[in-house]
Design a protein around this motif. Structure first.
Motif, PDB file in Angstrom:
ATOM      1  N   CYS A  50     -73.070 -10.808  44.046  1.00 21.63           N
ATOM      2  CA  CYS A  50     -73.050  -9.822  42.963  1.00 21.63           C
ATOM      3  C   CYS A  50     -72.195 -10.296  41.790  1.00 21.63           C
ATOM      4  O   CYS A  50     -72.443  -9.949  40.664  1.00 21.63           O
ATOM      5  N   PHE A  51     -71.191 -11.076  42.070  1.00 23.27           N
ATOM      6  CA  PHE A  51     -70.274 -11.571  41.046  1.00 23.27           C
ATOM      7  C   PHE A  51     -69.581 -10.455  40.277  1.00 23.27           C
ATOM      8  O   PHE A  51     -69.236 -10.608  39.119  1.00 23.27           O
ATOM      9  N   VAL A  54     -65.359 -11.093  40.561  1.00 21.20           N
ATOM     10  CA  VAL A  54     -64.786 -12.340  40.053  1.00 21.20           C
ATOM     11  C   VAL A  54     -63.327 -12.164  39.605  1.00 21.20           C
ATOM     12  O   VAL A  54     -62.911 -11.082  39.194  1.00 21.20           O
ATOM     13  N   ASN A  61     -61.946 -23.137  34.654  1.00 22.03           N
ATOM     14  CA  ASN A  61     -62.676 -22.497  33.575  1.00 22.03           C
ATOM     15  C   ASN A  61     -63.599 -21.404  34.065  1.00 22.03           C
ATOM     16  O   ASN A  61     -63.725 -20.352  33.455  1.00 22.03           O
ATOM     17  N   ASN A  62     -64.268 -21.697  35.171  1.00 20.52           N
ATOM     18  CA  ASN A  62     -65.185 -20.716  35.709  1.00 20.52           C
ATOM     19  C   ASN A  62     -64.431 -19.611  36.419  1.00 20.52           C
ATOM     20  O   ASN A  62     -63.330 -19.820  36.916  1.00 20.52           O
ATOM     21  N   LEU A  63     -65.050 -18.449  36.471  1.00 19.50           N
ATOM     22  CA  LEU A  63     -64.483 -17.360  37.260  1.00 19.50           C
ATOM     23  C   LEU A  63     -64.933 -17.561  38.705  1.00 19.50           C
ATOM     24  O   LEU A  63     -65.984 -18.140  38.958  1.00 19.50           O
ATOM     25  N   GLN A  64     -64.144 -17.080  39.618  1.00 18.67           N
ATOM     26  CA  GLN A  64     -64.484 -17.291  41.019  1.00 18.67           C
ATOM     27  C   GLN A  64     -64.679 -15.954  41.723  1.00 18.67           C
ATOM     28  O   GLN A  64     -63.918 -15.020  41.512  1.00 18.67           O
ATOM     29  N   PRO A  65     -65.681 -15.870  42.584  1.00 20.10           N
ATOM     30  CA  PRO A  65     -65.846 -14.642  43.365  1.00 20.10           C
ATOM     31  C   PRO A  65     -64.717 -14.528  44.396  1.00 20.10           C
ATOM     32  O   PRO A  65     -64.536 -15.427  45.216  1.00 20.10           O
ATOM     33  N   LYS A  83     -61.254 -11.394  30.172  1.00 16.16           N
ATOM     34  CA  LYS A  83     -62.420 -12.221  30.487  1.00 16.16           C
ATOM     35  C   LYS A  83     -63.069 -11.734  31.788  1.00 16.16           C
ATOM     36  O   LYS A  83     -64.286 -11.604  31.891  1.00 16.16           O
ATOM     37  N   GLU A  86     -64.768  -8.366  31.228  1.00 11.32           N
ATOM     38  CA  GLU A  86     -66.024  -8.489  30.488  1.00 11.32           C
ATOM     39  C   GLU A  86     -67.129  -9.067  31.355  1.00 11.32           C
ATOM     40  O   GLU A  86     -68.284  -8.648  31.285  1.00 11.32           O
ATOM     41  N   SER A  87     -66.739 -10.031  32.174  1.00 12.15           N
ATOM     42  CA  SER A  87     -67.740 -10.628  33.052  1.00 12.15           C
ATOM     43  C   SER A  87     -68.241  -9.591  34.060  1.00 12.15           C
ATOM     44  O   SER A  87     -69.433  -9.505  34.345  1.00 12.15           O
ATOM     45  N   THR A  90     -70.588  -7.294  32.330  1.00 14.17           N
ATOM     46  CA  THR A  90     -71.909  -7.896  32.124  1.00 14.17           C
ATOM     47  C   THR A  90     -72.687  -7.927  33.426  1.00 14.17           C
ATOM     48  O   THR A  90     -73.888  -7.624  33.456  1.00 14.17           O
ATOM     49  N   ALA A  91     -72.020  -8.291  34.519  1.00 10.85           N
ATOM     50  CA  ALA A  91     -72.710  -8.313  35.818  1.00 10.85           C
ATOM     51  C   ALA A  91     -73.303  -6.938  36.109  1.00 10.85           C
ATOM     52  O   ALA A  91     -74.463  -6.823  36.520  1.00 10.85           O
ATOM     53  N   LEU A  94     -76.180  -6.128  33.821  1.00  8.68           N
ATOM     54  CA  LEU A  94     -77.387  -6.835  34.257  1.00  8.68           C
ATOM     55  C   LEU A  94     -78.001  -6.149  35.471  1.00  8.68           C
ATOM     56  O   LEU A  94     -79.206  -5.923  35.535  1.00  8.68           O
TER      57      LEU A  94
ATOM     58  N   THR B 454     -76.320 -12.432  40.630  1.00  8.52           N
ATOM     59  CA  THR B 454     -76.684 -11.520  39.554  1.00  8.52           C
ATOM     60  C   THR B 454     -76.920 -12.252  38.228  1.00  8.52           C
ATOM     61  O   THR B 454     -77.939 -12.062  37.578  1.00  8.52           O
ATOM     62  N   PHE B 455     -75.971 -13.075  37.840  1.00  9.88           N
ATOM     63  CA  PHE B 455     -76.049 -13.694  36.513  1.00  9.88           C
ATOM     64  C   PHE B 455     -77.254 -14.607  36.388  1.00  9.88           C
ATOM     65  O   PHE B 455     -77.929 -14.620  35.367  1.00  9.88           O
ATOM     66  N   ILE B 458     -80.727 -12.232  36.992  1.00  9.85           N
ATOM     67  CA  ILE B 458     -81.114 -11.315  35.916  1.00  9.85           C
ATOM     68  C   ILE B 458     -80.732 -11.896  34.560  1.00  9.85           C
ATOM     69  O   ILE B 458     -81.440 -11.733  33.575  1.00  9.85           O
ATOM     70  N   GLN B 489     -71.198 -16.500  30.065  1.00  6.83           N
ATOM     71  CA  GLN B 489     -70.855 -15.765  31.288  1.00  6.83           C
ATOM     72  C   GLN B 489     -71.689 -16.235  32.472  1.00  6.83           C
ATOM     73  O   GLN B 489     -71.195 -16.304  33.593  1.00  6.83           O
ATOM     74  N   GLU B 492     -70.106 -19.297  33.740  1.00  7.30           N
ATOM     75  CA  GLU B 492     -68.814 -19.085  34.408  1.00  7.30           C
ATOM     76  C   GLU B 492     -68.934 -18.345  35.732  1.00  7.30           C
ATOM     77  O   GLU B 492     -68.057 -18.404  36.566  1.00  7.30           O
TER      78      GLU B 492
END
Lengths: 1224, 592
Positions: A50-51, A54, A61-65, A83, A86-87, A90-91, A94, B454-455, B458, B489, B492
């Motif tokens: 699902c992310f 995170v 740099n990347n976000l991690q679950p 950050k 916001e991520s 967005t998840a 989506l 998800t990212f 979708i 995003q 990331e």
């Protein structure tokens, strides 16, 4: 593999030591840092799809679950920076962009006050009318009024309209019905009032807004005084709406529900006249202005000042004030306007005797804002419509009295700002209509002439009118520019509806409360609500063909011929049946999981915008094909928890993913119906779904409504899982697992999950007496009297008592006390263990705790099918196999396909007994036994060895029906394996075999170690209690021998009975010989569950007198002379002893619905038999404990025993009717 | 016999008609009792743009004939073989005489492709004759230990050719360090990028080099089982691999006590993939081999720790494995002489798109993009203007023309926002719409997403919808921002490389060609005149003579006009099919 080490991590600034095996989520949870997650379930391996969970790790740099990322030394983690947030948003955006589903039904969404229509319809369906009113009154304190005169936007939005033309669910009818029942009941709903805050609030105006605001604020503990300019309360409700729609007495009753909670109403107090700003500011901490909008406007044409031209509002008000209807006898009346006021005016005119009443409206009927039903009724009452017509001039006679109206014809042009087509006059079409009275119902204005007084004296701001002349207030909080003043209703909005005024009252009351409490004044936060209409307007396809057509039950109305008066026209539903039928028309458009949906909660928290990524979305039909489980892929977010739990925990693999990418969907394997897969119907998929995509398929209207919860022990098998019953007023709607001793993960099997349904079934509620083939209800006293006489009539040993494994320990104890102390006989047993109890007693002497099964290395199932019963054990076996690489071997005489496919190895044999004996023979004869364990912990080995070795190994092997090689392999593997468990169910193995299994564990020394030993599965939740409570001719309380002095002496002392000897002949023989004249059967159904039904029937029939005590009319009860109604264990509380011999106590969960509970009934009879009875359940418990003292033997040794008893159990389902009644 | 005739029978050659050429030659051979040449097959010779290719080798050297038809083939026999007269006009390349394409091979450095197009890939002896399995024997003869080999690979500087560019030696070291009874090595041959065919050509042309590399790898990390995961869409590669595997087994290079090394047991199993792009990702590949749905899982644990069947596993791609025998045979220092400081050796590229000479090339690291395009590739088709090159397929990015001096080297390529990738190089010219290119690649990744995260599931769909909207002329003002924010995003917050790189084509085209996006959105124009809904056809009044051809051919009757009078296109009815444009003989239809 990496070694587990301790690591130092920093998480949101907290420094913490953790294990290198921990995930970031584990550590955060421990610290109480909340990280949202949708795809993670602690019961499952991390997955990360699902992310939403995170986090940011420094240097990455990347976000991690966080659910699957393990912590590492010196890791610095931020879980909630911008950050990350916001991520997450967005998840969620989506996910929601492909979540074609409604959280709430359109009726609720459309209601300005947000009344939970679907919720209260569900309560009405359950006949919980006051509960329904309680729910409505959370936001609308005037249900009886609204049930009559609301404009019902809910019904316009109702999706039934898509099916049956113009036939929304009769929402208002139902509300009215519930409200009237509640209003007329002796214990109508009254809200809880918070302790006094010492704050006082003045409300100006006792209309719907003022009354509602008062209701809400009084509940919060403030003292509310309403100032009303008129002599009666109600405002528009009284002075605008005619009585034939809303009778004054009804209005008064509902107003009384508000004054009853402490609200004062002071009448004839007009702000700006005899009530001043000073009065308010000095005496009150805050004021809410709910002044309404009552100044009628006239036609706005030449000549309107003529006599007999009134505003409709003034006309209606005047009648109410004077108490006299206008006299229109023989007159012609024209009402101008197309709204509900116009309707009230024209219908009232007719009632005032008008010869002719016209309604003049400039558009067509389709554009009329009035409620269609009003238009319909007015026509029935003789009103004539002049549509597409508008007055242009009022013509008066010389005395200035109205003579005629000049009207002009209209046509519809281009749509205007309101979206309706603009009426345009047709030139030259004017004509005159002679009339006597003209009522202008085209609008009202708000009168705020008190404003100067306030502004002159106010020191904290100035009250301002808005550009329409209404009170200016903050649209979100309804605070006015005078800090302590709030305003609501028509006075703010201009003329609007009652329900809008009520909705505003809630907002103003909330803000006012915040103001009074010194809190920041914040608008009521709206939760995120997913809406199908965010995706499409074409929703019809979800309805048509999916539900049966069903026409609406219209309520009865007064015959039009009888309406020349002000009697109420709508008569309301006249029967509960009609109400029930109408509730069943509700399509339940809202989601049943709306209160437990993680997706919704997070979406609210993160302010999700469902339309941000509007685009393609998946739409699918709901799958109802499984009787218990409903799959709605529209709501699925593809977290795969259902798939994984079905694999990792259940092992059934009934669900999977099909297609790829955006088109992926969860589906039963091979795209079949779930019922055609390996689904075990346990419902774990439901328990893990974070949205409402997999839910319970229920037969009642779930609401959903908020429920109460009660923690109990499962009433089915002997595993004894802990669970919570979710109920509304004792109507159980759901069961969910809690982390218990036997089910530490909170898992439940199908019986635990769905078996609650039986609790709502109708039961035996009174004692019944047989007359011929019929049963007639009798009183408890009469039943007791008959029973006592029958007992006295025979010799003690002609009585036989039976108690089932579904009774609580307390009840079982009382049954044996009834037998021994009451009837003075030792003839007490259970059909469940009939004639086997002596030898079955040792079956679970050393049961491995259920939760340890998951950590075993080798598991052997002896003919045990764990996919249908005792499923929780099956789950643990599967977990051991999946997570611990345990080897699971099934040794079976029969085919058990579902179980076989979950085992690593399946061995088919011909005889369990000979197989195990051969194994034991091989081990002993080859000196492969654990001598130290045998010496220290057991007795009887030498004797057993001698008896066993006298048998022929070859013969054993031959009869076992499997090769000698395999027997040797099995013996050696079992002997050498650590953490190995033998599992069997009492119903599958005869006594001799069960004993040999125990011998096998003793030979190899497997007992008493972690995740090692034997698991003996019992069919009933308290089968173990039968032994512990002494429900056997061989055992006394605490399970000691009947003639053991520890029991005998105490029994003699307490009950004054002789020392009993074990029965000769045994109970089965007594039954066979028909020597038991009186039978007392508690909680067992021998006829209904017997493998040999005829024999069981014969036993029962051969008795002269049979008493059956049960919940339902079982086949045995049907053969009884007296039936006593049993109380549900959940109604009394009590304790069950599970198959691992843990005593698990639970409290009362649901209210008693019979006069005397089971234990009380036995006590009542004991009293009549002159035996000292117990006045409370805890006293019963104390008495049991007094027998328990000294019963634990510290020098306990396991016994080797050799049995030849190969009798199979005589009954199925643990001899209980419950499983049958449950039907899963 | 001192003459050999070799027919290029790679998939490219077969597609161009090499089978017929070979048949014609073979019939010729069969008809005669004795011929003066040996007829052989080989795989892709690399000059795909001239297929079918036939190479004649005689005493003097090699002559490569291009675009060979069966008739030409027989003519070659007649003239060149029988009369010793090379037909110079058909010779595309030769090491003896001047030929138009000689530069093509001169610029290349064939290391892993050294045998491709040379040997018969179905013959182990031909492989051995050219140094095959020498590396394996070197291990025995020089007594190299597992640690020695890993050190040697580290020293060579070889980096993973699958796209990641991680040090192969280091990767081996991790798998080596994890102790277990069973260990696996896997050859990732799930080449799935649009426009990439390096691995296929290598497997078709020199399967033994990959197998030998795997055997050496198995020895080094202590693996006892190997898997080649090859997509089922490569039937020829699978066939040749199977032949090569059985040959290697027969000779004792696979099986027990390999090459006489006591206790060195190793065999390879060929697993056919079902064509899911995501199965090129290590963890998804492992899931697929295990029979599960091909979905990635979170790393760590890395496969080196817990891979196939939860055993330590080392995965390298085809080209990486093929480099191994060369390194061991010639020594790491010899190998490291090729390339740049941080990128050693060569790289194979598949040149496709708007390029004159499309084909398979192997170049030393350090060559510039411009050299590849203009010198090797012969420049842009139709001599149009070079716009950019997509490197790394759908995971990669675009290098614009003005960065054509970028050298091929992991770090330099990464700096441009593209990635080296596995070697797909799609060349784009001025007529390529960059928004449409981004849409094309995103359409690919969106379809290939496994659907887990998800990212990726979708998010790529939503990005694609926005790109479709833009190319359809319905772009919104904030679409570029949305693409960038969402794209970032997705990068990331995705589990595997597919999702983490899916937005790259979009982000890099926005980076270099933002003006094209803006033109689509704000002016509703496609500067490359490629997006049909954004095109406008008009009649040039000065050129139209009223011949009515356009009007008669217009399928939507959108053109008005009488004979001999100027015509007019009704834009509302125009479906932008371009028929008028192509039919007009007077250039009177203009495309705006």
């Amino acid at each position: 593999m990496n070694k587990i080490s301790t690591v130092k991590v920093t998480i949101d600034g907290h420094h913490i030591i953790a294990s290198s095996e921990d995930t970031i989520l584990d550590v955060a949870n421990r610290l109480g840092i909340k990280i949202p997650t949708l795809c993670h379930d602690p019961r499952l391996k991390p997955y990360s799809s699902c992310f939403v969970c995170v986090v940011q790790i420094n240097g990455n740099n990347n976000l991690q679950p966080s659910c699957s990322t393990k912590v590492a030394d010196n890791m610095i983690i931020e879980t909630n920076n911008q950050k990350v947030r916001e991520s997450r948003k967005t998840a969620l955006d989506l996910l929601l962009s492909n979540h074609y589903a409604d959280c709430e039904a359109p009726c609720k969404q459309t209601c300005p006050a947000g009344v939970d229509v679907q919720g209260y319809i569900s309560l009405i369906e359950k006949k919980m009318y006051s509960k329904a009113i309680e729910l409505i009154k959370e936001v609308n304190p005037l249900p009886a009024i609204c049930g009559r005169v609301c404009v019902r936007p809910c019904e316009v939005a109702c999706r039934r309209n898509l099916m049956d033309e113009n036939a929304a669910v009769g929402i208002d009818y139902l509300k009215r019905y519930a409200a009237d029942v509640d209003l007329n009941s002796n214990n109508r709903f009254t809200p809880n009032i918070a302790p006094s805050t010492g704050k006082k609030v003045a409300i100006v105006g006792a209309g719907p807004g003022g009354l509602s605001a008062a209701y809400f604020l009084q509940q919060k503990g403030h003292q509310v005084d309403i100032f009303e300019s008129k002599p009666y309360a109600g405002g528009w409700l009284r002075y605008g709406i005619p009585q034939y729609r809303l009778p004054n007495n009804l209005l008064d009753s509902e107003v009384k529900t508000i004054t009853d909670i402490g609200v004062n109403i002071f009448y004839n107090k007009t702000l700006g006249e005899n009530l001043s700003y000073k009065d308010l500011s000095v005496n009150y901490h805050s004021t809410i202005l709910t002044i309404g909008s009552q100044k009628g406007t006239l036609l706005g044409v030449d000549g309107e000042e003529a006599e007999n031209v009134f505003s409709g509002v003034d006309f209606l008000r005047n009648m109410e004030v004077t108490g006299k209807p206008a006299d229109f006898t023989g007159k012609t009346v024209v009402v101008v306007g197309g709204g509900n006021t116009a309707m009230d005016c024209c219908r009232t005119s007719q009632r005032c005797g008008a010869k002719k009443t016209y309604v003049v409206y400039r558009r067509t009927e389709a554009e009329m804002p009035a409620n269609p039903i009003e238009i319909h009724e007015s026509k029935l009452e003789g009103v004539e419509y002049l549509l597409l017509t508008n007055p242009v001039k009022v013509n008066a006679d010389e005395k200035g009295k109205l003579k005629s109206l000049t009207l002009i014809k209209m046509e519809l042009g281009e749509p205007d700002a309101s979206g309706r087509r603009r009426p345009v006059p047709i030139e030259g079409s004017e004509y005159d209509l002679e009339v006597d009275f003209c009522l202008a119902a085209i609008g009202q204005k708000t009168d705020i002439n008190f404003i100067d007084d306030i502004n002159k004296n106010s020191k904290n701001g100035q009250l301002k009118p808005d550009r329409w002349g209404n009170i200016n207030a903050n649209s979100k909080t309804l605070q006015t520019d005078v800090e302590s003043f709030f305003a609501a209703g028509d006075g703010v909005t201009g003329p609007a509806t009652i329900i809008e005024a009520i909705a505003q009252a809630k907002v103003a009351a909330t803000s006012c409360h915040q103001f009074l409490m010194g809190e920041e004044i914040k608008p009521i936060e709206k939760d995120f609500v997913s809406k199908k209409t965010n995706f499409t307007d074409k929703i019809k396809g979800d309805i048509i063909g999916k539900y049966a057509r069903k026409m609406r039950y219209e309520m009865a109305v007064l015959d039009p011929q009888q309406r020349l008066n002000f009697n109420e026209v709508e008569l309301g539903y006249d029967s509960q049946e009609k109400v029930l039928e109408e509730t069943n028309r509700c399509l339940e458009c809202g989601c049943t999981e709306v209160f437990n949906c993680n997706l919704k909660d997070y979406s609210s928290e993160y302010g999700v915008d469902q339309k941000r990524f509007a685009g393609d979305y998946l739409r699918s039909d709901i799958d109802f094909s499984h009787p218990l489980i409903e799959i709605d892929n529209n709501k699925c977010i593809l977290c795969s928890r259902c798939i994984r739990i079905c694999d990792e925990v259940v092992g059934a693999n009934a669900l999977g993913l099909i297609y790829r990418g955006f088109k992926s969907v969860v589906a039963p394997s091979m795209k079949k119906s779930l019922v055609e897969t390996n689904c075990e119907s346990c419902g774990l998929c439901i328990s893990t779904c974070p949205t409402g995509a997999i839910t319970e398929n229920v037969t009642f209207k779930p609401g959903p409504v908020k429920t109460e919860k009660a923690k109990v022990i499962c009433q089915y098998c002997g595993v004894g899982c802990e669970l919570e019953l979710h109920h509304i007023n004792q109507f159980v709607v759901k069961s969910s697992g809690v982390n218990g001793m036997s089910n530490p993960d909170g898992n439940l099997c199908k019986l635990g999950k769905f078996g609650y349904r039986v609790l709502n079934n109708s039961r035996i509620k009174t004692p019944l007496k047989r007359i011929g083939d019929e049963f007639i209800p009798i009183s408890f006293d009469e039943a007791y009297k008959i029973i006592v006489e029958k007992i006295k009539h025979v010799r003690p040993n002609e009585n036989g008592f039976f108690a089932g494994g579904g009774l609580t320990n307390e009840e079982q104890y009382l049954v044996q006390k009834f037998a021994r102390a009451g009837a003075k006989t030792n003839n007490v047993s259970s059909f469940y263990y009939l004639n086997t109890e002596k030898e079955r007693k040792d079956n679970c002497i050393a049961n491995v705790p259920f939760k340890q099964i998951a950590f075993a290395n080798n598991i052997y199932l002896l003919g045990t099918n764990l996919t249908n019963y005792n499923q929780i054990v099956g789950f643990n076996v599967n977990i051991a196999k999946k997570s611990n690489n345990a080897k699971v071997t099934l040794v079976s005489e029969r085919d058990i396909l579902l179980q076989e496919r979950k085992c690593n190895s399946v061995v088919k044999i011909k005889s369990y007994l000979h197989f195990i004996r051969a194994v034991n023979f091989y081990l002993i004869s080859n000196n492969k036994f654990n001598r130290m364990f045998i010496n220290d912990r057991t007795s009887g080995f030498d004797k057993y060895k001698t008896v066993l070795l006298e048998l022929s190994f070859n013969e054993l092997v031959a009869k076992a029906g499997i090769s000698e090689d395999y027997i040797i392999q099995f013996a050696n593997e079992y002997n050498l394996s650590e953490k190995s468990i033998l599992i069997f169910a009492e119903k599958d193995l005869n006594i001799a075999t069960a004993k040999e299994l125990i011998n096998l564990a003793l030979i190899t020394g497997k007992l008493g170690k972690e995740s090692s030993g034997i698991v003996c599965l019992k069919e009933k939740c308290n089968a173990q209690g039968i032994f512990d409570m002494g429900v056997s001719p061989y055992f006394g309380v605490a399970g000691v021998a009947i003639d053991d002095k520890r029991f005998a002496e105490k029994a003699v002392l307490k009950w004054g009975i002789p020392v009993f000897k074990p029965n000769l002949p045994d109970m089965e023989s007594l039954l066979k010989m028909g020597l038991l004249k009186n039978l007392f059967i508690f909680g067992e159904d021998p006829i209904g569950t017997a493998k040999d039904k005829e024999q069981a029937k014969k036993w029962i029939q051969s008795a002269e007198f049979v008493v059956v005590h049960d919940l339902f009319m079982s086949e045995t009860a049907a053969a009884a002379d007296i039936i006593l109604p049993a109380s549900w264990s959940y109604q009394t509380g009590g304790a069950y002893t599970d198959s691992s011999r843990n005593v698990k106590q639970f409290d009362v969960a649901i209210n008693l619905d019979i006069e005397r509970s089971s234990w009380q009934q036995i006590n009542d009879i004991l009293l009549l038999l002159k035996v000292k009875a117990n006045i409370s359940l805890s006293e019963v418990r104390d008495e049991i404990f007094s027998f328990m003292e000294n019963s634990n033997r510290k020098d306990h040794k396991y016994k080797f025993t050799f049995s030849t008893n190969q009798l199979e159990p005589l009954f199925i389902n643990g001899c209980s009717i419950l499983e049958k009644e449950c039907q899963i | 016999m001192d003459k050999t005739v070799v027919v290029g029978m790679g998939s490219c050659g077969i597609a161009a008609g090499a089978n017929k050429v070979y048949q014609a030659l073979n019939n010729y051979v069969l008809q005669l009792p004795k011929v003066e040449f040996e007829l052989k097959k080989t795989s892709c010779i690399g000059m795909c743009f001239k297929e079918p290719l036939v190479e004649v080798i005689d005493k003097t050297g090699s002559y490569l004939y291009g675009n060979v038809t069966p008739e030409l083939a027989l003519q070659i026999i007649e003239t060149h073989i029988n009369n010793n007269t090379p037909i110079t006009q058909f010779i595309v390349s030769s090491n003896v005489i001047e030929a138009p394409q000689n530069y093509y091979f001169d610029l290349q450095k064939k290391v892993v492709l050294a045998n491709c197009g040379v040997i018969d890939p179905e013959s182990i002896s031909e492989y051995q004759n050219r140094g095959g399995y020498v590396a394996l024997k070197t291990i025995v003869s020089s007594g190299l230990s597992d640690v020695d080999i890993i050190e040697e690979i580290k020293k060579s500087g070889l980096r993973g050719r699958g796209g990641g560019g991680f040090s192969t030696g280091m990767k081996w070291q991790f798998a080596h360090n994890n102790k277990s009874d069973d260990k696996y090595i896997i050859c990732n041959a799930d080449e799935g990028d649009p426009g990439a065919f390096m691995d296929r050509s290598l497997l078709e042309g020199d399967p033994h080099s990959v197998i030998e590399g795997m055997i050496i790898g198995a020895y080094a990390i202590g693996a006892n089982r190997g898997v080649i995961y090859c997509r089922a869409e490569y039937p020829l590669a699978i066939k040749r691999l199977n032949i090569a595997l059985s040959q290697a087994r027969k000779i004792g290079f696979l099986g027990e006590n390999i090459a006489g090394i006591n206790g060195f047991n190793f065999d390879i199993y060929l697993k056919e993939g079902a064509g899911a792009f995501v199965c090129g990702e290590e963890t998804a590949l492992i899931a697929s081999v295990e029979g599960e749905r091909g979905m990635p899982r979170k790393r760590p644990p890395f496969p080196a720790e817990s891979g196939l069947w939860r055993k330590p596993t080392n995965i390298n791609n085809v080209e990486t494995w093929a480099n191994i025998p060369v390194i061991i045979r010639n020594g790491a220092s010899e190998y490291a002489k090729l390339g740049t400081e941080n990128s050693k050796g060569t790289k194979v590229f598949a040149l496709t798109g708007k390029i004159k000479n499309g084909g398979l090339v192997e170049v030393p690291m350090g060559i510039t993009i411009n050299d590849i395009i203009y010198k090797l590739g012969g420049g842009i088709k139709g001599d149009k203007k070079f716009k950019g090159v997509q490197l790394g397929g759908p995971s990669g990015g675009c290098i614009p023309a003005h960065l054509g001096d970028t050298i091929v080297d992991y770090d330099s390529v990464n700096k441009t926002g593209a990635i080296m990738g596995s070697g797909g190089m799609v060349i784009m010219d001025e007529t390529t719409c960059m928004v449409d290119v981004a849409r094309f690649f995103l359409d690919f990744t969106y379809k290939e997403s496994c659907g887990k995260c998800t990212f990726c599931r979708i998010g790529t769909k939503r990005m694609l919808e926005i790109l479709e909207r833009i190319t359809n002329g319905h772009g919104k003002d904030d679409d570029i921002d949305t693409l960038q924010t969402l794209g970032q995003q997705i990068k990331e917050s995705s589990l595997c490389g597919l999702g983490q790189t899916a937005p790259n084509p979009v982000l890099s085209t926005i980076r270099y060609f933002r003006d094209e996006y803006e033109a689509h959105i704000h002016s509703k124009k496609c500067p490359a005149k490629s997006c049909r809904p954004l095109l406008t056809y008009i009649v040039d009044k000065d050129k139209c003579i009223g011949c009515t051809v356009c009007a008669r051919n217009c399928p939507s009757n959108a053109i008005d006009g009488e004979p001999k009078k100027i015509h007019f296109i009704r834009q509302n009815d125009c479906i932008k099919c371009g028929i008028c444009f192509s039919k007009c003989k007077f250039d009177a239809i203009q495309l705006l």
